[in-house]
Design an enzyme around this catalytic site. Structure first.
Site, PDB file in Angstrom:
ATOM      1  N   TYR A   1       0.853  -1.209   0.000  1.00  0.00           N
ATOM      2  CA  TYR A   1       0.000   0.000   0.000  1.00  0.00           C
ATOM      3  C   TYR A   1       0.882   1.250   0.000  1.00  0.00           C
ATOM      4  O   TYR A   1       1.098   1.870   1.044  1.00  0.00           O
ATOM      5  CB  TYR A   1      -0.897   0.011   1.239  1.00  0.00           C
TER       6      TYR A   1
ATOM      7  N   ASP B   1      -6.176   4.502   7.904  1.00  0.00           N
ATOM      8  CA  ASP B   1      -4.804   4.168   8.325  1.00  0.00           C
ATOM      9  C   ASP B   1      -4.083   5.428   8.790  1.00  0.00           C
ATOM     10  O   ASP B   1      -3.296   5.401   9.744  1.00  0.00           O
ATOM     11  CB  ASP B   1      -4.000   3.569   7.163  1.00  0.00           C
TER      12      ASP B   1
ATOM     13  N   TYR C   1       0.467  -0.469  -7.169  1.00  0.00           N
ATOM     14  CA  TYR C   1      -0.891  -0.632  -6.645  1.00  0.00           C
ATOM     15  C   TYR C   1      -1.945  -0.411  -7.730  1.00  0.00           C
ATOM     16  O   TYR C   1      -1.875   0.538  -8.503  1.00  0.00           O
ATOM     17  CB  TYR C   1      -1.143   0.346  -5.486  1.00  0.00           C
TER      18      TYR C   1
ATOM     19  N   GLY D   1     -13.679  -0.400   5.026  1.00  0.00           N
ATOM     20  CA  GLY D   1     -12.394  -0.751   5.635  1.00  0.00           C
ATOM     21  C   GLY D   1     -12.253  -2.261   5.788  1.00  0.00           C
ATOM     22  O   GLY D   1     -11.190  -2.756   6.121  1.00  0.00           O
TER      23      GLY D   1
ATOM     24  N   ASP E   1     -12.881  -4.787   3.438  1.00  0.00           N
ATOM     25  CA  ASP E   1     -13.170  -5.066   2.029  1.00  0.00           C
ATOM     26  C   ASP E   1     -13.735  -6.426   1.694  1.00  0.00           C
ATOM     27  O   ASP E   1     -14.619  -6.552   0.883  1.00  0.00           O
ATOM     28  CB  ASP E   1     -11.895  -4.975   1.172  1.00  0.00           C
TER      29      ASP E   1
ATOM     30  N   ARG F   1      -5.840 -13.075  -0.349  1.00  0.00           N
ATOM     31  CA  ARG F   1      -6.444 -11.870  -0.935  1.00  0.00           C
ATOM     32  C   ARG F   1      -7.843 -12.163  -1.492  1.00  0.00           C
ATOM     33  O   ARG F   1      -8.222 -13.320  -1.661  1.00  0.00           O
ATOM     34  CB  ARG F   1      -5.541 -11.336  -2.069  1.00  0.00           C
TER      35      ARG F   1
ATOM     36  N   GLU G   1       0.143  -7.068   9.218  1.00  0.00           N
ATOM     37  CA  GLU G   1      -1.132  -6.368   9.004  1.00  0.00           C
ATOM     38  C   GLU G   1      -2.261  -7.013   9.804  1.00  0.00           C
ATOM     39  O   GLU G   1      -3.110  -6.332  10.363  1.00  0.00           O
ATOM     40  CB  GLU G   1      -1.444  -6.425   7.496  1.00  0.00           C
TER      41      GLU G   1
HETATM   42  C1  9WN Z   1      -8.240  -1.267  -0.236  1.00  0.00           C
HETATM   43  C2  9WN Z   1      -4.669  -0.066   3.727  1.00  0.00           C
HETATM   44  C3  9WN Z   1      -6.019  -0.726   3.439  1.00  0.00           C
HETATM   45  C4  9WN Z   1      -6.940  -0.678   4.664  1.00  0.00           C
HETATM   46  C5  9WN Z   1      -8.159  -1.568   4.496  1.00  0.00           C
HETATM   47  C6  9WN Z   1      -7.663  -2.968   4.129  1.00  0.00           C
HETATM   48  C7  9WN Z   1      -6.856  -2.919   2.841  1.00  0.00           C
HETATM   49  C8  9WN Z   1      -7.148  -2.057   0.506  1.00  0.00           C
HETATM   50  C9  9WN Z   1      -6.742  -3.233  -0.335  1.00  0.00           C
HETATM   51  O1  9WN Z   1      -5.745  -2.070   3.038  1.00  0.00           O
HETATM   52  O2  9WN Z   1      -7.684  -2.443   1.786  1.00  0.00           O
HETATM   53  O3  9WN Z   1      -8.546  -0.092   0.463  1.00  0.00           O
HETATM   54  O4  9WN Z   1      -6.183  -3.001  -1.418  1.00  0.00           O
HETATM   55  O5  9WN Z   1      -6.972  -4.381   0.069  1.00  0.00           O
HETATM   56  O6  9WN Z   1      -8.714  -3.872   4.032  1.00  0.00           O
HETATM   57  O7  9WN Z   1      -8.898  -1.583   5.693  1.00  0.00           O
HETATM   58  O8  9WN Z   1      -7.339   0.636   4.907  1.00  0.00           O
HETATM   59  O9  9WN Z   1      -4.109  -0.628   4.882  1.00  0.00           O
END
Ligand code: 9WN
Length: 439
Positions: free
Chosen positions: A32, A39, A85, A171, A173, A208, A404
Site C-alpha cells: 500500500y 490508516d 498498486y 475498511g 473489504d 487476498r 497487518e
Molecule cells: C483497499 C490499507 C487498506 C486498509 C483496508 C484494508 C486494505 C485495501 C486493499 O488495506 O484495503 O482499500 O487493497 O486491500 O482492508 O482496511 O485501509 O491498509
C-alpha cells in the site's frame, strides 16, 4: 537488558518513522504505497505519543486531498510515479467531479471516519499545547465538512445513517458480509474495462480477495465514475448499498470527539449535536439484531439486515451506543472466544461456514480493531476483557512481528511463524505503541 515492552515500543516507533514519507505515512511499503484514510488516522494516533508535529502533519496531509463536497477519499495518491498498486489515480479518473482534489489526486470513494476521535485522543495529551490549539482551529471545520458530506450525500433520506457503496469504504473489504449484500450480483464479460491486479503479486494470493470480488470492486468504481462519485444515481443504482455498523459507529464516535474538542475550545458544535441526536437512535433501532445478539449492517438495496455476527458491531461499544444489557451480550461472545483458546477478536464468527482464519476480513484478528474494542470495553467497565483484548494483540505482535493481521487460533503458533498481509505495518505499530504508552 531492555524489557520486552521497551523493545516493542522502539520497534513500533522505527516502523512509523520508516513508513513516513513527505508529511504522510504509507500503511506498508510495497503493498500500500500511498496514504490511506483511516490508516492515516491511526498513524497520527501513534505519532502523537512521541511527535505531535508528525501527527499534525499526517492529518493535514490527508485533508490536503479533501474534495469540495467534503469527502476525504480512501486514498491520496501523493506520488504519481508509484506503480505497484491497482487501481491507481488514472483508473479512478476523479476529474469527472469538478470538486475533486487534483493535487493530490485521490480515489473516488471514502473510508471510516476516524479523525474526530483521533483529534480528541490528541487533545488528551496535547490539549494545552498552543501548536495543537492552532491545529484545532485549522482542522475542526474540515472534519465537520467531511461529516456533513456523509450526513447529506450519503444519507439522502436523512435517517442519521450514512451509506457506503463500495466494500473498500467499509475498511473491511473482503468480509463475508458483502457476499450477502451482493445477493447474486455478478459481473458479466463486457461489463467492466480490462484491468490488471497488483495486490496478489505483493501478498499471498490465497489470502487476498477472489477475482470475482475484484471484478465487483471495479464495477462499483465504474458506477461511481458514471455518477461523478457523489451523484444521487449511486444511491438509486448501486447493486451494493449498505449502512455499515463500523462506519456509522466511528462516525458517531468522531462526532463525539468533535463535540468534546469543540466545546473545550469554544467552537460551535450545534450542527454536530443535531447529527448526533438522530444518529444514535437510528443506529440502535435499525442495526440491532436480537437473533444474532449483535449490531448488524443494513442492506439498503434489498431492504434487510445482514444477519451475521461480525466484528463491526463491536465498534458500537466505543461509540457508547449499547445499553448495559446489550453490551453484556457482546461481552459474552468475547468470553466464549477466549474460552475456545482463540485470540480476541476474530473478525468473523468462527462457527460460520464462511469463516477463514487467513483471508482478508473473513476471520483474522486485526490490530486496529483490537484498539477500538479495547477502548469500547473500558467504556463499559469490562476491564478484564479489555485487558485480554489489549494483551492478545500485544502477544500476537510479540510472537509474529508487526504484520497487518493475524490468525486467531492459538494452536497454529506451533506450526506458523508469520502473521499475514503486509509486514512492518503502520497501524499495527501505531496501536501497539498507543496501547503500551497509555496502559
Ligand atoms: C483497499 C490499507 C487498506 C486498509 C483496508 C484494508 C486494505 C485495501 C486493499 O488495506 O484495503 O482499500 O487493497 O486491500 O482492508 O482496511 O485501509 O491498509
Amino acid at each position: 537488558m531492555e524489557s520486552n515492552t521497551a523493545v516493542l515500543k522502539n520497534e513500533a516507533k522505527e516502523i512509523l518513522l520508516k513508513n513516513r514519507r513527505d508529511g504522510f505515512t504509507v500503511p506498508s511499503e510495497k503493498l500500500y504505497p500511498f496514504q490511506w484514510n483511516w490508516d492515516s488516522g491511526f498513524a497520527a494516533l501513534g505519532f502523537k505519543n512521541f511527535n505531535l508535529e508528525y501527527a499534525i502533519e499526517e492529518i493535514r496531509s490527508m485533508f490536503s486531498g479533501q474534495w469540495q463536497n467534503g469527502m476525504i477519499a480512501h486514498i491520496n495518491f501523493h506520488s504519481e510515479n508509484e506503480t505497484t498498486y491497482f487501481p491507481n489515480f488514472e483508473f479512478w479518473d476523479t476529474q469527472v467531479n469538478s470538486g475533486a482534489s487534483q493535487k493530490p489526486k485521490t480515489g473516488g470513494i471514502t473510508q471510516p471516519p476516524v479523525f474526530g476521535f483521533v483529534l480528541e485522543e490528541m487533545a488528551k495529551t496535547h490539549g494545552n499545547d498552543p501548536v495543537f490549539k492552532e491545529f484545532v482551529s485549522e482542522i475542526f471545520s474540515k472534519i465537520t465538512h467531511f461529516h456533513r458530506f456523509l450526513y447529506t450525500i450519503r444519507d439522502p433520506k436523512n435517517e442519521g445513517l450514512a451509506f457506503i457503496f463500495h466494500p473498500w469504504e467499509s475498511g473491511r473489504d473482503n468480509s463475508p458480509l458483502w457476499d450477502y449484500a451482493y445477493d447474486g450480483f455478478e459481473v458479466k464479460p463486457g461489463d467492466i474495462p480490462a484491468y490488471t491486479r497488483k495486490d496478489n503479486t505483493q501478498a499471498d494470493p490465497s489470502h487476498r480477495p477472489l477475482q470475482k470480488d475484484y471484478d465487483r470492486f471495479v464495477y462499483l468504481i465504474e458506477l461511481g465514475k458514471k455518477h461523478q462519485y457523489d451523484g444521487i444515481g449511486i444511491f438509486e443504482e448501486s447493486p451494493f448499498l449498505v449502512q455499515d455498523t463500523l462506519f456509522n459507529a466511528l462516525l458517531i464516535k468522531s462526532n463525539d470527539g468533535l463535540i468534546n474538542v469543540g466545546k473545550q475550545y469554544g467552537l460551535d458544535v450545534t450542527e454536530i449535536e443535531a447529527w448526533q441526536q438522530k444518529a444514535k437512535p437510528a443506529f440502535e433501532n435499525k442495526l440491532w439484531c436480537e437473533e444474532i445478539g449483535n449490531y448488524v449492517c443494513y442492506d439498503l438495496r434489498h431492504n434487510k439486515q445482514i444477519k451475521q455476527w461480525e466484528i463491526g458491531g463491536y465498534t458500537s461499544l466505543i461509540a457508547g451506543i449499547p445499553s448495559p444489557d446489550k453490551a453484556q451480550l457482546l461481552l459474552e461472545t468475547l468470553v466464549e472466544f477466549k474460552e475456545k483458546d482463540l485470540f480476541v477478536c476474530p473478525s468473523f464468527h468462527t462457527d460460520n461456514e464462511k469463516f477463514d482464519p487467513k483471508r482478508y476480513w473473513r476471520g483474522p484478528v486485526w490490530p486496529q480493531m483490537n484498539w477500538l474494542i479495547y477502548h469500547g470495553l473500558l467504556r463499559y467497565g469490562f476491564n478484564e476483557m479489555a485487558d485480554v483484548t489489549k494483551n492478545d494483540i500485544i502477544a500476537l505482535v510479540e510472537y509474529y512481528g508487526f504484520y497487518e493481521y493475524f490468525n486467531p487460533f492459538k494452536s497454529v503458533q506451533s506450526t506458523e511463524s508469520k502473521g499475514y498481509g503486509g509486514h512492518s505495518f503502520t497501524w499495527t505499530a501505531a496501536v501497539i505503541l498507543d496501547l503500551i504508552e497509555n496502559a
